[in-house]
Design a protein around this motif. Structure first.
Motif, PDB file in Angstrom:
ATOM      1  N   ARG A 184       0.530   0.763 -11.009  1.00 21.41           N
ATOM      2  CA  ARG A 184      -0.576  -0.163 -10.704  1.00 21.41           C
ATOM      3  C   ARG A 184      -1.221  -0.690 -11.979  1.00 21.41           C
ATOM      4  O   ARG A 184      -1.542   0.067 -12.893  1.00 21.41           O
ATOM      5  CB  ARG A 184      -1.643   0.533  -9.857  1.00 21.41           C
ATOM      6  CG  ARG A 184      -1.249   0.784  -8.411  1.00 21.41           C
ATOM      7  CD  ARG A 184      -2.402   1.414  -7.648  1.00 21.41           C
ATOM      8  NE  ARG A 184      -2.055   1.806  -6.291  1.00 21.41           N
ATOM      9  CZ  ARG A 184      -2.282   1.078  -5.195  1.00 21.41           C
ATOM     10  NH1 ARG A 184      -2.861  -0.108  -5.330  1.00 21.41           N
ATOM     11  NH2 ARG A 184      -1.936   1.510  -4.002  1.00 21.41           N
TER      12      ARG A 184
ATOM     13  N   ALA B 286       3.062   4.717  -7.874  1.00 23.61           N
ATOM     14  CA  ALA B 286       1.594   4.763  -7.956  1.00 23.61           C
ATOM     15  C   ALA B 286       1.112   4.564  -9.390  1.00 23.61           C
ATOM     16  O   ALA B 286       0.075   3.928  -9.625  1.00 23.61           O
ATOM     17  CB  ALA B 286       1.092   6.097  -7.403  1.00 23.61           C
ATOM     18  N   HIS B 287       1.870   5.083 -10.368  1.00 27.00           N
ATOM     19  CA  HIS B 287       1.465   4.966 -11.767  1.00 27.00           C
ATOM     20  C   HIS B 287       1.730   3.575 -12.340  1.00 27.00           C
ATOM     21  O   HIS B 287       1.373   3.294 -13.489  1.00 27.00           O
ATOM     22  CB  HIS B 287       2.205   6.004 -12.608  1.00 27.00           C
ATOM     23  CG  HIS B 287       3.689   5.850 -12.601  1.00 27.00           C
ATOM     24  ND1 HIS B 287       4.445   5.917 -11.455  1.00 27.00           N
ATOM     25  CD2 HIS B 287       4.569   5.613 -13.609  1.00 27.00           C
ATOM     26  CE1 HIS B 287       5.729   5.732 -11.747  1.00 27.00           C
ATOM     27  NE2 HIS B 287       5.824   5.542 -13.040  1.00 27.00           N
TER      28      HIS B 287
ATOM     29  N   TRP C 163      10.540  -1.391 -10.633  1.00 25.18           N
ATOM     30  CA  TRP C 163       9.725  -1.953  -9.551  1.00 25.18           C
ATOM     31  C   TRP C 163      10.315  -3.286  -9.077  1.00 25.18           C
ATOM     32  O   TRP C 163      10.338  -3.574  -7.877  1.00 25.18           O
ATOM     33  CB  TRP C 163       8.295  -2.124 -10.029  1.00 25.18           C
ATOM     34  CG  TRP C 163       7.404  -2.918  -9.130  1.00 25.18           C
ATOM     35  CD1 TRP C 163       6.917  -4.172  -9.346  1.00 25.18           C
ATOM     36  CD2 TRP C 163       6.849  -2.494  -7.878  1.00 25.18           C
ATOM     37  NE1 TRP C 163       6.116  -4.558  -8.315  1.00 25.18           N
ATOM     38  CE2 TRP C 163       6.049  -3.551  -7.396  1.00 25.18           C
ATOM     39  CE3 TRP C 163       6.953  -1.332  -7.117  1.00 25.18           C
ATOM     40  CZ2 TRP C 163       5.367  -3.477  -6.184  1.00 25.18           C
ATOM     41  CZ3 TRP C 163       6.275  -1.261  -5.900  1.00 25.18           C
ATOM     42  CH2 TRP C 163       5.492  -2.319  -5.446  1.00 25.18           C
TER      43      TRP C 163
ATOM     44  N   GLU D 119       0.829  -1.201   0.000  1.00 18.06           N
ATOM     45  CA  GLU D 119       0.000   0.000   0.000  1.00 18.06           C
ATOM     46  C   GLU D 119       0.867   1.257   0.000  1.00 18.06           C
ATOM     47  O   GLU D 119       0.607   2.208  -0.743  1.00 18.06           O
ATOM     48  CB  GLU D 119      -0.907   0.003   1.232  1.00 18.06           C
ATOM     49  CG  GLU D 119      -1.774   1.246   1.358  1.00 18.06           C
ATOM     50  CD  GLU D 119      -2.666   1.484   0.144  1.00 18.06           C
ATOM     51  OE1 GLU D 119      -2.892   2.672  -0.195  1.00 18.06           O
ATOM     52  OE2 GLU D 119      -3.122   0.492  -0.468  1.00 18.06           O
ATOM     53  N   GLU D 120       1.919   1.236   0.792  1.00 16.83           N
ATOM     54  CA  GLU D 120       2.809   2.401   0.844  1.00 16.83           C
ATOM     55  C   GLU D 120       3.604   2.540  -0.453  1.00 16.83           C
ATOM     56  O   GLU D 120       3.703   3.643  -1.014  1.00 16.83           O
ATOM     57  CB  GLU D 120       3.770   2.268   2.024  1.00 16.83           C
ATOM     58  CG  GLU D 120       4.733   3.443   2.152  1.00 16.83           C
ATOM     59  CD  GLU D 120       5.665   3.312   3.339  1.00 16.83           C
ATOM     60  OE1 GLU D 120       6.539   4.198   3.513  1.00 16.83           O
ATOM     61  OE2 GLU D 120       5.527   2.330   4.092  1.00 16.83           O
TER      62      GLU D 120
ATOM     63  N   ALA E 123      -3.547  -5.608  -4.382  1.00 21.19           N
ATOM     64  CA  ALA E 123      -2.993  -4.252  -4.475  1.00 21.19           C
ATOM     65  C   ALA E 123      -2.922  -3.763  -5.913  1.00 21.19           C
ATOM     66  O   ALA E 123      -2.556  -2.614  -6.154  1.00 21.19           O
ATOM     67  CB  ALA E 123      -1.598  -4.222  -3.852  1.00 21.19           C
TER      68      ALA E 123
ATOM     69  N   LEU F   1       2.973   1.497  -3.467  1.00 22.67           N
ATOM     70  CA  LEU F   1       2.178   1.794  -4.654  1.00 22.67           C
ATOM     71  C   LEU F   1       1.364   3.077  -4.503  1.00 22.67           C
ATOM     72  O   LEU F   1       0.507   3.374  -5.326  1.00 22.67           O
ATOM     73  CB  LEU F   1       1.250   0.614  -4.965  1.00 22.67           C
ATOM     74  CG  LEU F   1       1.967  -0.643  -5.461  1.00 22.67           C
ATOM     75  CD1 LEU F   1       1.026  -1.845  -5.483  1.00 22.67           C
ATOM     76  CD2 LEU F   1       2.566  -0.416  -6.842  1.00 22.67           C
ATOM     77  N   SER F   2       1.644   3.827  -3.468  1.00 24.85           N
ATOM     78  CA  SER F   2       0.992   5.124  -3.293  1.00 24.85           C
ATOM     79  C   SER F   2       1.971   6.274  -3.516  1.00 24.85           C
ATOM     80  O   SER F   2       1.558   7.423  -3.541  1.00 24.85           O
ATOM     81  CB  SER F   2       0.410   5.238  -1.868  1.00 24.85           C
ATOM     82  OG  SER F   2      -0.581   4.258  -1.662  1.00 24.85           O
ATOM     83  N   GLY F   3       3.248   5.932  -3.677  1.00 26.15           N
ATOM     84  CA  GLY F   3       4.259   6.964  -3.858  1.00 26.15           C
ATOM     85  C   GLY F   3       4.858   6.940  -5.243  1.00 26.15           C
ATOM     86  O   GLY F   3       4.158   7.106  -6.262  1.00 26.15           O
ATOM     87  N   GLU F   4       6.155   6.661  -5.307  1.00 27.91           N
ATOM     88  CA  GLU F   4       6.898   6.698  -6.566  1.00 27.91           C
ATOM     89  C   GLU F   4       6.302   5.781  -7.627  1.00 27.91           C
ATOM     90  O   GLU F   4       6.345   6.091  -8.827  1.00 27.91           O
ATOM     91  CB  GLU F   4       8.349   6.300  -6.293  1.00 27.91           C
ATOM     92  CG  GLU F   4       9.225   6.211  -7.527  1.00 27.91           C
ATOM     93  CD  GLU F   4      10.599   5.659  -7.219  1.00 27.91           C
ATOM     94  OE1 GLU F   4      11.387   5.458  -8.177  1.00 27.91           O
ATOM     95  OE2 GLU F   4      10.902   5.416  -6.021  1.00 27.91           O
TER      96      GLU F   4
END
Length: 368
Positions: free
Chosen positions: A23, A20-21, A41, A12-13, A79, A15-18
């Motif tokens: 996903r 995130a795009h 990644w 969650e952390e 996720a 894939l919410s920052g650097e």
């Protein structure tokens, strides 16, 4: 905190920052999507210790139980994390080296796989030796401190982005069938290695032809002894059809969910025949999961998942109705791509016909 909770919080952390795009990027027929992002990644996963979970600790793994590995794959799918690019190294070559490689080979090749720094591809099939793997004609001769490889491989997944390839080749002149084969590790950046992408029905090029014209690799880059290639290659196929499919099934679940959502959107879910097919698909996926958990290396595994996935592709087209026959703006939608790509599932990694023969002879004990 258990591994599942740890993985959920980390994903969650991350894939919410650097990332995130990143996903949802990648998948069957979509291997071209955001490849450099997905490679970055992979390195990020490795640095955080989320690759090679089942490997021994001394080689960068966590010695995680099967249940914990499944838990990670489930959280990874939930996720909507990007499709992995290190699958072949982590799940095929890695276990092969752990069981059959030398300590020197493990120390050289396993850490870069765990860190997501080196990608691998599989050099098995040839134009005249697809499902009949024992008929390979690519040959290698020992010249001083090098093996010199000459021949051709085909349907080589991700060869155009791989750093290394493991090659089944004939090292004993005059040998036939299973005898005289060896399992070599060859760098892809050497002179004499040429990769030609194959354009698929989806318009993408995950598969490739690989040509070897006197390509050299160090004499130490042989797994097992010369002539033991068949045994090593079969071990690799066992890993390919084993635990690694558990992660694959999480992707299948996500695809099935999208097919069901489309059926509700188009009204196809109200058709009792299509609804029955959707329910059957869900039930069969549950059977696939529990079968793999009970016996990850069953020879039935590949036959089952490939036939199921091909049927899912057909179902994906059915729920779209006539609209599924048209590529809007010349671009395939996700379900159309699923249908076209899944046509290959029952051919690559051992055709369904070959799998049925193996099951008949080796499991049921029927005559040849």
């Amino acid at each position: 905190m258990g591994l599942r909770e740890e993985a959920r919080a980390w994903l969650e952390e991350a894939l919410s920052g650097e990332f995130a795009h990143a996903r949802g990027l990648g998948g069957p027929g979509r291997e071209h999507e955001g490849f450099e992002v997905r490679r970055a990644w992979e390195r990020h996963l490795g640095k955080a210790g989320w690759t090679c979970l089942g490997w021994p600790v001394e080689y960068g793994g966590r010695a995680a139980s099967l249940a914990d590995q499944v838990a990670f794959h489930e959280e990874y799918a939930r996720a909507d994390a990007p499709a992995r690019v290190g699958h072949i190294g982590e799940n095929l070559l890695g276990p092969t080296l752990l069981d059959h490689g030398t300590e020197e080979q493990r120390r050289r090749f396993l850490p870069p796989i765990q860190r997501g720094e080196e990608l691998w591809c599989q050099g098995y099939s040839e134009p005249e030796a697809g499902s009949d793997l024992a008929n390979v004609q690519t040959r290698a001769v020992l010249d001083g401190s090098d093996w010199v490889v000459t021949g051709q491989k085909v349907w080589t997944s991700l060869a155009h982005v791989a750093d290394w390839i493991f090659v089944l080749c004939r090292t004993e002149p005059g040998s036939t069938r299973h005898r005289g084969l060896s399992y070599l590790l060859v760098p892809m950046d050497r002179p004499g290695v040429e990769v030609r992408p194959i354009v698929q029905l989806t318009g993408t090029s995950e598969f490739n032809e690989v040509f070897f014209d006197g390509a050299r690799t160090d004499a130490a880059n042989i797994v097992g002894a010369p002539g033991e290639g068949w045994k090593i290659a079969m071990a690799t196929l066992g890993y390919e059809r084993g635990v690694s499919t558990l992660g694959q099934q999480i992707g299948f679940r996500r695809e099935l969910d999208k097919v069901v959502a489309k059926a509700r959107e188009t009204g196809a879910f109200e058709d009792p025949v299509l609804r029955d097919r959707l329910v059957r698909s869900w039930l069969e996926l549950e059977i696939m999961r529990y079968t793999a958990l009970r016996d990850p290396q069953s020879p039935i595994t590949k036959l089952y998942w490939s036939e199921w996935h091909r049927r899912l592709g057909e179902l994906a087209q059915a729920v779209q109705g006539k609209a599924g026959l048209v590529a809007e703006g010349g671009e395939l939608n996700e379900l159309q791509r699923l249908y076209l790509f899944s046509r290959a599932d029952t051919i690559y990694a051992g055709s369904s016909e070959i799998q049925r023969t193996l099951i008949a002879e080796r499991v049921l004990g029927l005559p040849k």
